[in-house]
Every structure is written in C-alpha cells, then in structure tokens.
Design a protein around this motif. Structure first.
Motif, PDB file in Angstrom:
ATOM      1  N   GLU A  69      -3.273   7.221  25.347  1.00 10.76           N
ATOM      2  CA  GLU A  69      -2.261   7.222  26.390  1.00 10.76           C
ATOM      3  C   GLU A  69      -2.391   8.440  27.299  1.00 10.76           C
ATOM      4  OE1 GLU A  69       1.065   4.962  23.601  1.00 10.76           O
ATOM      5  OE2 GLU A  69       1.172   7.117  23.896  1.00 10.76           O
ATOM      6  N   ARG A  70      -3.348   9.330  26.965  1.00 14.27           N
ATOM      7  CA  ARG A  70      -3.534  10.550  27.744  1.00 14.27           C
ATOM      8  C   ARG A  70      -5.005  10.688  28.142  1.00 14.27           C
ATOM      9  NH1 ARG A  70      -0.191  11.488  23.597  1.00 14.27           N
ATOM     10  NH2 ARG A  70      -1.811  12.230  22.202  1.00 14.27           N
ATOM     11  N   ALA A  71      -5.283  11.587  29.070  1.00 19.87           N
ATOM     12  CA  ALA A  71      -6.666  11.831  29.494  1.00 19.87           C
ATOM     13  C   ALA A  71      -7.468  12.408  28.330  1.00 19.87           C
ATOM     14  CB  ALA A  71      -6.680  12.803  30.673  1.00 19.87           C
ATOM     15  N   PRO A  72      -8.748  12.027  28.172  1.00 24.32           N
ATOM     16  CA  PRO A  72      -9.539  12.512  27.045  1.00 24.32           C
ATOM     17  C   PRO A  72      -9.942  13.966  27.195  1.00 24.32           C
ATOM     18  CG  PRO A  72     -10.886  11.164  28.493  1.00 24.32           C
ATOM     19  CD  PRO A  72      -9.486  11.068  29.002  1.00 24.32           C
ATOM     20  N   ASP A  73     -10.093  14.614  26.057  1.00 26.25           N
ATOM     21  CA  ASP A  73     -10.586  15.981  25.957  1.00 26.25           C
ATOM     22  C   ASP A  73     -11.720  15.929  24.940  1.00 26.25           C
ATOM     23  OD1 ASP A  73     -11.090  18.573  24.975  1.00 26.25           O
ATOM     24  OD2 ASP A  73      -9.056  19.243  25.422  1.00 26.25           O
ATOM     25  N   TYR A 125      -5.077  10.264  15.149  1.00 24.09           N
ATOM     26  CA  TYR A 125      -6.113  11.086  14.524  1.00 24.09           C
ATOM     27  C   TYR A 125      -5.614  12.132  13.544  1.00 24.09           C
ATOM     28  CZ  TYR A 125      -8.347   9.215  18.667  1.00 24.09           C
ATOM     29  OH  TYR A 125      -8.789   8.377  19.636  1.00 24.09           O
ATOM     30  N   LEU A 126      -4.344  12.436  13.566  1.00 19.90           N
ATOM     31  CA  LEU A 126      -3.773  13.521  12.774  1.00 19.90           C
ATOM     32  C   LEU A 126      -4.282  14.892  13.223  1.00 19.90           C
ATOM     33  CD1 LEU A 126      -3.901  11.986   9.162  1.00 19.90           C
ATOM     34  CD2 LEU A 126      -2.087  11.822  10.855  1.00 19.90           C
ATOM     35  N   TYR A 127      -4.921  14.985  14.385  1.00 20.78           N
ATOM     36  CA  TYR A 127      -5.222  16.318  14.930  1.00 20.78           C
ATOM     37  C   TYR A 127      -4.849  16.381  16.405  1.00 20.78           C
ATOM     38  CZ  TYR A 127      -9.712  13.931  15.857  1.00 20.78           C
ATOM     39  OH  TYR A 127     -10.691  13.042  16.212  1.00 20.78           O
ATOM     40  N   ASP A 128      -3.834  15.639  16.791  1.00 21.91           N
ATOM     41  CA  ASP A 128      -3.361  15.579  18.160  1.00 21.91           C
ATOM     42  C   ASP A 128      -2.081  16.419  18.278  1.00 21.91           C
ATOM     43  OD1 ASP A 128      -2.487  14.844  20.698  1.00 21.91           O
ATOM     44  OD2 ASP A 128      -3.319  12.836  20.505  1.00 21.91           O
ATOM     45  N   PRO A 129      -1.959  17.269  19.285  1.00 28.71           N
ATOM     46  CA  PRO A 129      -0.762  18.116  19.398  1.00 28.71           C
ATOM     47  C   PRO A 129       0.453  17.391  19.955  1.00 28.71           C
ATOM     48  CG  PRO A 129      -2.243  18.557  21.222  1.00 28.71           C
ATOM     49  CD  PRO A 129      -2.970  17.593  20.309  1.00 28.71           C
ATOM     50  N   LYS A 130       0.302  16.116  20.315  1.00 24.05           N
ATOM     51  CA  LYS A 130       1.412  15.374  20.889  1.00 24.05           C
ATOM     52  C   LYS A 130       1.604  14.075  20.122  1.00 24.05           C
ATOM     53  CE  LYS A 130       0.611  17.235  25.528  1.00 24.05           C
ATOM     54  NZ  LYS A 130       0.311  16.904  26.943  1.00 24.05           N
ATOM     55  N   LEU A 157       0.811  -1.213   0.000  1.00 21.41           N
ATOM     56  CA  LEU A 157       0.000   0.000   0.000  1.00 21.41           C
ATOM     57  C   LEU A 157       0.842   1.259   0.000  1.00 21.41           C
ATOM     58  CD1 LEU A 157      -1.548   0.494   3.533  1.00 21.41           C
ATOM     59  CD2 LEU A 157      -0.004  -1.356   3.047  1.00 21.41           C
ATOM     60  N   GLU A 158       0.227   2.305  -0.534  1.00 21.65           N
ATOM     61  CA  GLU A 158       0.863   3.612  -0.574  1.00 21.65           C
ATOM     62  C   GLU A 158       0.973   4.185   0.839  1.00 21.65           C
ATOM     63  OE1 GLU A 158      -0.675   6.337  -3.770  1.00 21.65           O
ATOM     64  OE2 GLU A 158      -2.211   4.769  -3.864  1.00 21.65           O
ATOM     65  N   THR A 159       2.008   4.968   1.053  1.00 19.74           N
ATOM     66  CA  THR A 159       2.153   5.720   2.298  1.00 19.74           C
ATOM     67  C   THR A 159       2.386   7.185   1.962  1.00 19.74           C
ATOM     68  OG1 THR A 159       4.552   5.358   2.399  1.00 19.74           O
ATOM     69  CG2 THR A 159       3.119   3.710   3.463  1.00 19.74           C
ATOM     70  N   ALA A 160       2.370   8.031   2.955  1.00 20.34           N
ATOM     71  CA  ALA A 160       2.586   9.461   2.773  1.00 20.34           C
ATOM     72  C   ALA A 160       3.637   9.935   3.778  1.00 20.34           C
ATOM     73  CB  ALA A 160       1.280  10.225   2.968  1.00 20.34           C
ATOM     74  N   PRO A 161       4.335  11.029   3.486  1.00 23.00           N
ATOM     75  CA  PRO A 161       5.293  11.546   4.462  1.00 23.00           C
ATOM     76  C   PRO A 161       4.573  12.077   5.703  1.00 23.00           C
ATOM     77  CG  PRO A 161       5.066  13.062   2.615  1.00 23.00           C
ATOM     78  CD  PRO A 161       4.309  11.817   2.244  1.00 23.00           C
ATOM     79  N   VAL A 162       5.221  11.979   6.859  1.00 18.96           N
ATOM     80  CA  VAL A 162       4.624  12.560   8.061  1.00 18.96           C
ATOM     81  C   VAL A 162       4.425  14.053   7.830  1.00 18.96           C
ATOM     82  CG1 VAL A 162       5.565  10.832   9.623  1.00 18.96           C
ATOM     83  CG2 VAL A 162       6.907  12.873   9.120  1.00 18.96           C
ATOM     84  N   GLU A 163       3.399  14.592   8.443  1.00 23.51           N
ATOM     85  CA  GLU A 163       3.028  15.972   8.160  1.00 23.51           C
ATOM     86  C   GLU A 163       2.270  16.560   9.341  1.00 23.51           C
ATOM     87  OE1 GLU A 163       0.504  18.435   4.707  1.00 23.51           O
ATOM     88  OE2 GLU A 163       0.568  16.245   4.724  1.00 23.51           O
ATOM     89  N   ALA A 164       2.519  17.815   9.619  1.00 27.36           N
ATOM     90  CA  ALA A 164       1.754  18.536  10.637  1.00 27.36           C
ATOM     91  C   ALA A 164       0.605  19.296   9.967  1.00 27.36           C
ATOM     92  CB  ALA A 164       2.651  19.501  11.392  1.00 27.36           C
ATOM     93  N   PHE A 165      -0.484  19.457  10.701  1.00 31.19           N
ATOM     94  CA  PHE A 165      -1.634  20.205  10.222  1.00 31.19           C
ATOM     95  C   PHE A 165      -2.015  21.257  11.257  1.00 31.19           C
ATOM     96  CE2 PHE A 165      -1.910  16.005   8.351  1.00 31.19           C
ATOM     97  CZ  PHE A 165      -2.212  16.257   7.030  1.00 31.19           C
ATOM     98  N   ILE A 166      -2.843  22.186  10.837  1.00 29.32           N
ATOM     99  CA  ILE A 166      -3.508  23.077  11.780  1.00 29.32           C
ATOM    100  C   ILE A 166      -4.889  22.487  12.046  1.00 29.32           C
ATOM    101  CG2 ILE A 166      -4.474  25.362  12.183  1.00 29.32           C
ATOM    102  CD1 ILE A 166      -1.436  25.259  12.284  1.00 29.32           C
ATOM    103  N   THR A 181      -0.847  20.179  14.926  1.00 35.50           N
ATOM    104  CA  THR A 181      -0.718  18.762  15.241  1.00 35.50           C
ATOM    105  C   THR A 181       0.732  18.325  15.161  1.00 35.50           C
ATOM    106  OG1 THR A 181      -0.975  17.966  12.971  1.00 35.50           O
ATOM    107  CG2 THR A 181      -2.985  18.384  14.224  1.00 35.50           C
ATOM    108  N   ASP A 182       1.031  17.264  15.891  1.00 32.29           N
ATOM    109  CA  ASP A 182       2.375  16.703  15.841  1.00 32.29           C
ATOM    110  C   ASP A 182       2.477  15.766  14.637  1.00 32.29           C
ATOM    111  OD1 ASP A 182       4.566  14.666  16.482  1.00 32.29           O
ATOM    112  OD2 ASP A 182       4.835  16.126  18.104  1.00 32.29           O
ATOM    113  N   PRO A 183       3.500  15.902  13.808  1.00 29.58           N
ATOM    114  CA  PRO A 183       3.592  15.024  12.629  1.00 29.58           C
ATOM    115  C   PRO A 183       3.755  13.559  12.984  1.00 29.58           C
ATOM    116  CG  PRO A 183       5.601  16.314  12.909  1.00 29.58           C
ATOM    117  CD  PRO A 183       4.595  16.882  13.855  1.00 29.58           C
ATOM    118  N   TYR A 184       4.142  13.263  14.230  1.00 30.96           N
ATOM    119  CA  TYR A 184       4.336  11.877  14.645  1.00 30.96           C
ATOM    120  C   TYR A 184       3.172  11.367  15.502  1.00 30.96           C
ATOM    121  CZ  TYR A 184       8.971  12.525  12.747  1.00 30.96           C
ATOM    122  OH  TYR A 184      10.017  12.788  11.903  1.00 30.96           O
TER     123      TYR A 184
END
Length: 488
Positions: A320-324, A309-314, A191-200, A302-305
C-alpha cells in the motif's frame, strides 16, 4: 513496458471472469500454467460435494503457489477462493484459529488482528488462500518458518464427499498437512496463532562475506544479493529481526561511495522501479553499486499490526506504500516470474555464488536474472515430512526473471540440483522434476500416494501434469495436448 501492459490486460480479463461458473480460462501466477477448465464455485460444502460427484476435478486456490500444482485443463476446477467456505473463528482459551478454504491470507490476518493475534509465520503474497499457501509449503523466515507448521488439525473431503479430520496425533497428519495438492479439497484448517509483537528490524547494505557476522544475536534473517555484482563477494542487502526488549538501538551508518554516494543512494532508493522499467540498465547499475562499495545500516521498530513482513514500521501492507529496497526488495515477486527451491542452510552463500556465475555466463544468449537473488533462512526443523526444513535448516532461494525466460530459471535449478543433491522443491514455485524424489525420500512419496489412494480410490482428484510426472503416476490426462497428438 508493452509486455507489462499486455499481461495486465490479460489478467484483467481473467479477473472479470471471477465468480462465473462454466468454461473459462484459468491461469497461475505469471501465467506459466494455464488452460481452459470447467469452473465450479463451492458456495457451500453441499455444493462442493455435488460438484465432486460429477467427475474428475481439481481444487484451485488464488494465484501464486496453489495454482502452480493444481491447474488441470479440461476438467472441473473447484475455485475455492471464489466460494463460500469462509469460516473464521478464534478460541482465546487455546490461541487456536479455524479458517475455511475460501479465505485469503490477507483476510485471515485482518481477522486475527482484531483479536491481537497474528500468524506464526507467512509468505509475502497476501492474495492466495490460507489453505493453498499451507498445502504447498509457503514460508516466511526464521524459526517455524513454514506456515504449515502451525496447523494442529485439518478437515478434507474424500472421494465420496465424506469429511475426514486429522490431528497431529494421527500418523497420516505429517504427510497430509503439507501435501502440495495431492490431498484436497481441504475445507478447514485449525492452526496456532501468536500474539501481535513488535521487533527491532535492522537493514544492512554490505558484502556477503559479512553475513554471519551481521546475523549475530538476531532471531531471523532475510537477505538478497545483486546477481551482477562481484561474484566473489557480492553486494548484499540483509534484514534481521531481534526482540524489542533485548536489543539496544544503534545509530544509522552510511559509509562509502565517495562524492558519488548521493547518486548511489538515489539509485538504491529507486532501484525496484529502475530495474522494472529500465532492464537494460540492470547490469551496469549493479556494477556501479559494486564499485562504490557502499555500507549502510538502518534500524527501525516494527509495528505490531504490520500484516506482511513483520519488519515494517507501519501497520497494514507494504504494497500500500512506495517500495524501499532495504525493505521492499524482499517482495520482488510482482516484477517477474519467480522460481524457488531450498538448499541446506550452510550451503546458501555458495549456491548463490554458483548461480551468479552460471547466470552471467548466459548473458550472450540474452538471459538476465531480474533484480535480485533472494534468500530467506529457515534455521529450525519441521515434523512435516514434505516441509522444506524437515531434514534440517535450509536457505530458501528465490530467482526472478522475465516470464518469457522462466525456462532459463529451470535450467539453473537443475544445475544446482546436480551439484547439491539435497536440494528440495518449493511445491508452488519449483519446476517439479523427478530429480527431487531422492531428497524427499522414495518411501515418503510412496506413503503419500498410498494415503491419496485410500481417500480417493476412484481417481476423481486430479493434479497437474508437473505433479503427475514428479509422482510418476502415469501418462498425461485426457485433454492434454500430448494425448491429443497421439503420443500417449
């Protein structure tokens, strides 16, 4: 509370049996589908072929979607995730990765991150196998939202244990790459993959009537509504993604609520826990939040790693963290039984309002939707025949309830299908019923079964009764309760 403890004990008992061959209990996610089967663990391809030769079998992934269509009591169950088909390769020249049938989504993502790569899209349940997730139409949101869209080639074993490899150029590929368990065992995917990337990522609390306005200029959207808020214009929580390079950062906005605003924001921050452990407060809390008419906008990079979800800042997993609620509310699947289906994208808001009104009318019978109604938007289209968005853009609607109430969710699904015949199933999480055949195309389903018979002429590959009824392939299997009762 006691019900959760009981389910936890039951799940731990099942987990202790992992890795053991022989008769054991096999259960799907939330235990809706379950039964005793002869577990077989494919330590390698030769062992898998040998076990296939012993008679009828099914292939079971890990929890979630794959089990929903694949548990067949009384026959040999190939426990793919527990096996040794764990190949993981990455070709930097092409960006193509190869993954075996025993590898989970989480494990594969951690492998890709070492190469600064990511999956083009994914669901938010990391413990299911990659093959199982793709075969049953698991999706994220945004363009190319269905995970199976990334598949460039796949290899499976036929009835005799011979390898069959299909690529996108093969006319059968568009049917097999997403075939909800009717083509198995798939032993490898490319399967295809994509480079890691940060988003707003911008998160909103607002009203559903503001949805399209708040989506302007974004590339992906995921939203939920509170099912017991105003049915004419419900409270909505929206998460959108935008490219980092083109998005101007905006200030936080927090309005409404008056002097009760601090209390309302305290409730929102802890909403998941309150909903989970104090279900009696579900409706009054949602009514209160509706009356306070809060407006909120938060924005993060968002953190590229990030793994889920691709919208997580960490980096890593949100679990692994408390839900928001503004971010964690999109992963409510661990709190109850989940049923999902797809409707045409432009019909999404109207269908959600319809569900809200119908669900509220069932309160006197003791039924409540759990927490939120979740919607992930897939605005693109797919070449895969059984992909949710094959015929056009769709909204993926997820409903949640306590496990003992899942039949009510099936009733709501049937009502939506009655009024919106273009509704399509999520093969791992819908109640698969004959009514879905029209939206998928009778000719397409006949073609799939012809491919199935071509590769499994001896009928050794079995699939669950739900799938058999949906595909109209005959009476219950030997060992099923209805057959034992002499009704077949």
């Amino acid at each position: 509370m006691f019900e959760e403890i009981r389910r936890g004990r039951k799940q731990r008992k099942l987990d202790r049996q992992a890795g053991e061959e022989g008769t054991r209990r096999i259960a799907s996610w939330i235990h809706v589908y379950r039964g005793d089967a002869e577990a077989r663990i494919p330590h390698d391809e030769a062992k898998l072929c040998a076990d296939m030769a012993k008679g009828c079998y099914s292939c079971v992934g890990k929890s979630h979607s794959y089990n929903g269509v694949q548990i067949v009591p009384g026959i040999n169950a190939m426990m793919m995730e527990e096996g040794g088909l764990d190949r993981m390769d990455y070709d930097p020249a092409t960006g193509i990765a190869t993954v075996g049938a025993s590898v989970t989504v989480e494990r594969f993502k951690r492998f890709l991150i070492k190469h600064d790569r990511r999956l083009i899209n994914s669901g938010n349940y990391m413990k299911q196998t990659v093959v199982g997730a793709l075969a049953t139409g698991t999706h994220g949101f945004g363009d190319r939202g269905v995970m199976a869209d990334a598949v460039t080639a796949l290899t499976f074993l036929d009835d005799s244990g011979k390898r069959v490899r299909l690529t996108r150029a093969d006319p059968d590929f568009a049917y097999v790459a997403l075939s909800f368990g009717t083509i198995a065992p798939i032993v490898e995917l490319e399967l295809e993959t994509a480079p890691v990337e940060a988003f707003i990522s911008t998160s909103h609390i607002n009203r559903l009537s503001k949805l399209r306005e708040l989506q302007q200029g974004t590339i992906a959207s995921n939203w939920v509504v509170l099912p017991y808020s105003n049915p004419d214009d419900p409270v909505m929580m929206l998460a959108t993604l935008s490219p980092c390079q083109t998005t101007a950062r905006v200030e936080k906005v927090r309005e409404g609520g008056g002097f009760l605003a601090p209390i309302a924001r305290w409730i929102i921050k802890r909403y998941q826990k309150l909903d989970r452990f104090l279900p009696a407060l579900r409706r009054p809390l949602q009514r209160l939040l509706d009356r306070l008419d809060l407006v909120q906008r938060d924005q993060i990079q968002t953190d590229p790693y990030d793994l889920d979800y691709l919208y997580d800042p960490k980096p890593g997993l949100a679990s692994e963290r408390a839900p928001d609620i503004l971010r964690g509310c999109f992963s409510t699947t661990y709190t109850g039984y989940n049923l999902a289906f797809f409707v045409p994208l432009e019909k999404g808001p109207a269908v959600v309002k319809f569900i809200m009104r119908e669900a509220d009318g069932l309160r006197d019978l003791g039924f409540f939707l759990k927490g939120v109604i979740s919607v992930r938007e897939l605005p693109g289209t797919s070449d895969l025949v059984f992909a949710a968005n094959h015929d056009g853009p769709v909204a993926a609607i997820d409903l949640f309830a306590d496990p003992r109430d899942y039949a009510w969710l099936e009733r709501l699904q049937r009502m939506v299908l009655q009024y919106e015949p273009e509704t399509r199933p999520h093969f791992g999480k819908s109640a698969l019923i004959p009514g879905f055949r029209n939206s998928l195309g009778e000719n397409n389903l006949d073609r799939l079964m012809a491919i199935h018979r071509k590769h499994y002429p001896n009928g050794k590959l079995m699939f669950s009764e739900r799938v058999r009824a949906f595909l109209q392939t005959g009476k219950p299997l030997p060992g099923e309760a209805v057959a034992d009762a002499k009704l077949a």
